[in-house]
Scaffold this motif. Structure first.
Motif, short mmCIF file in Angstrom:
data_model
loop_
_atom_site.label_atom_id
_atom_site.label_comp_id
_atom_site.label_asym_id
_atom_site.label_seq_id
_atom_site.Cartn_x
_atom_site.Cartn_y
_atom_site.Cartn_z
N ASP A 188 10.92 21.34 26.51
CA ASP A 188 9.79 21.63 27.41
C ASP A 188 9.55 20.46 28.35
O ASP A 188 9.24 20.65 29.54
N ARG A 219 16.89 19.77 33.76
CA ARG A 219 16.50 20.54 34.94
C ARG A 219 17.04 19.87 36.19
O ARG A 219 16.82 18.68 36.41
N SER A 257 9.82 20.33 32.61
CA SER A 257 8.70 19.96 33.47
C SER A 257 8.97 18.68 34.26
O SER A 257 8.28 18.43 35.26
N ASP A 258 9.94 17.88 33.84
CA ASP A 258 10.23 16.61 34.50
C ASP A 258 11.74 16.42 34.54
O ASP A 258 12.39 16.27 33.50
N SER A 259 12.31 16.44 35.73
CA SER A 259 13.77 16.38 35.88
C SER A 259 14.36 15.04 35.48
O SER A 259 15.58 14.92 35.35
#
Length: 312
Positions: free
Chosen positions: A56, A310, A60-62
């Motif tokens: 998660d 991500r 939310s943070d690459s």
């Protein structure tokens, strides 16, 4: 000029502390000027919700990249997986519990930019650890550095910054039975030290039991010293010499005073003592032979199941 840097963090059942870790480390790294960070979080086969929370976080943070191992391989293997994945010009290793203060990373980066290739974090106050743990750690460092040519800095854990050339050197070491503190010291390079006070754990408990710490100490000693083997050579030679002298004494006594009735107590003591010494020596030989056996299998240090990242 902006430096691309990496932070490597092994995780094992740390679900309670992930929120604190992410907030603290994000705000700390944001204050370091002229730097862009990737955060390599290695999940070492956690059995709680650690992996899902890390996934998660990566969504939310690459900056966060999660490396999932196929099972629990141990901290040394998790560190190796993180170093293999990191791509930064310098790599910082830190524990997920943040007992090693994250704000020291800024000082480490500054020392690195001044020319240091390795920046060690050294604990000058271990009052957060138990008396027994402080004492056994002191004994281990003292013993290891007495019998090994590779000296491990005392009160220095895994918390450190390493230049890319140091990380590349570590990646060339093929051994599977890994004692990372020893490997870090073995590769050398220009090293400076930064002192700090270690804080208590914010959440969770240590994953090292007294038995695992004992095994860890044996791993460290047998990885970088053959002195235990040499000691038993000396013990054997001393025993043989004492036996020869005792044999001469018995012969002379028999020639002068005649044969005496032998006592069972002395025979029992001699057999028990020599038998115990032989069993201990065989055990020490077994430690080294076992290491060679595991190395000849040539298995990988870890198996990576998946990487979560991500891409913006």
């Amino acid at each position: 000029m902006v430096d691309n840097l990496s932070l490597v963090v092994p995780f094992y059942n740390e679900e309670e502390g992930i929120d604190f870790f992410s907030k603290t480390i994000s705000s700390t790294l944001a204050k370091i000027p002229s730097s862009e960070w990737e955060l390599i979080c290695v999940d070492d086969g956690s059995s709680d919700k650690t992996l899902q929370k890390l996934i998660d976080l990566s969504l939310s943070d690459s900056r966060f990249k999660v490396v999932e191992l196929s099972r629990n391989f141990g901290k040394e293997a998790a560190l190796t997986a993180g170093l293999d994945t990191a791509s930064g010009a310098a790599v910082v290793v830190i524990d997920a519990d943040l007992q090693d203060p994250a704000e020291i990373i800024a000082t480490m980066v500054e020392k690195w930019r001044e020319g240091a290739e390795v920046v060690l974090g050294r604990r000058i106050d271990r009052s957060s650890d138990s008396v027994a743990k402080r004492a056994t750690a002191s004994w281990f460092y003292s013993l290891h550095n007495r019998i090994s040519k590779i000296k491990i800095p005392e009160n220095v854990g895994d918390f450190r910054l390493m230049d890319r050339c140091v990380v590349d050197a570590l990646k060339t070491l093929p051994e599977q039975q890994r004692f990372m503190k020893g490997l870090f010291a073995w590769v050398g390079f220009r090293t400076v030290t930064v002192d700090y006070v270690r804080a208590p754990r914010v959440s969770g408990v240590t994953k090292f039991s007294p038995f695992s710490l004992w095994n860890f100490a044996i791993e460290g000693i047998t990885s970088f010293s053959t002195v235990p083997l040499r000691i038993w050579t000396y013990i054997g030679c001393t025993g043989a010499l004492l036996t020869l002298l005792y044999g001469i004494f018995i012969t002379l006594r028999t020639m002068i005073f005649g044969s005496a009735v032998p006592g069972y107590a002395s025979i029992f003591f001699a057999i028990t003592l020599l038998g115990s010494v032989q069993i201990i020596s065989v055990g020490i030989l077994g430690e080294y032979i076992g290491r060679m056996y595991m190395e000849t299998k040539n298995r990988p240090i870890y198996i990576r199941r998946k990487i979560y990242h991500r891409i913006d």
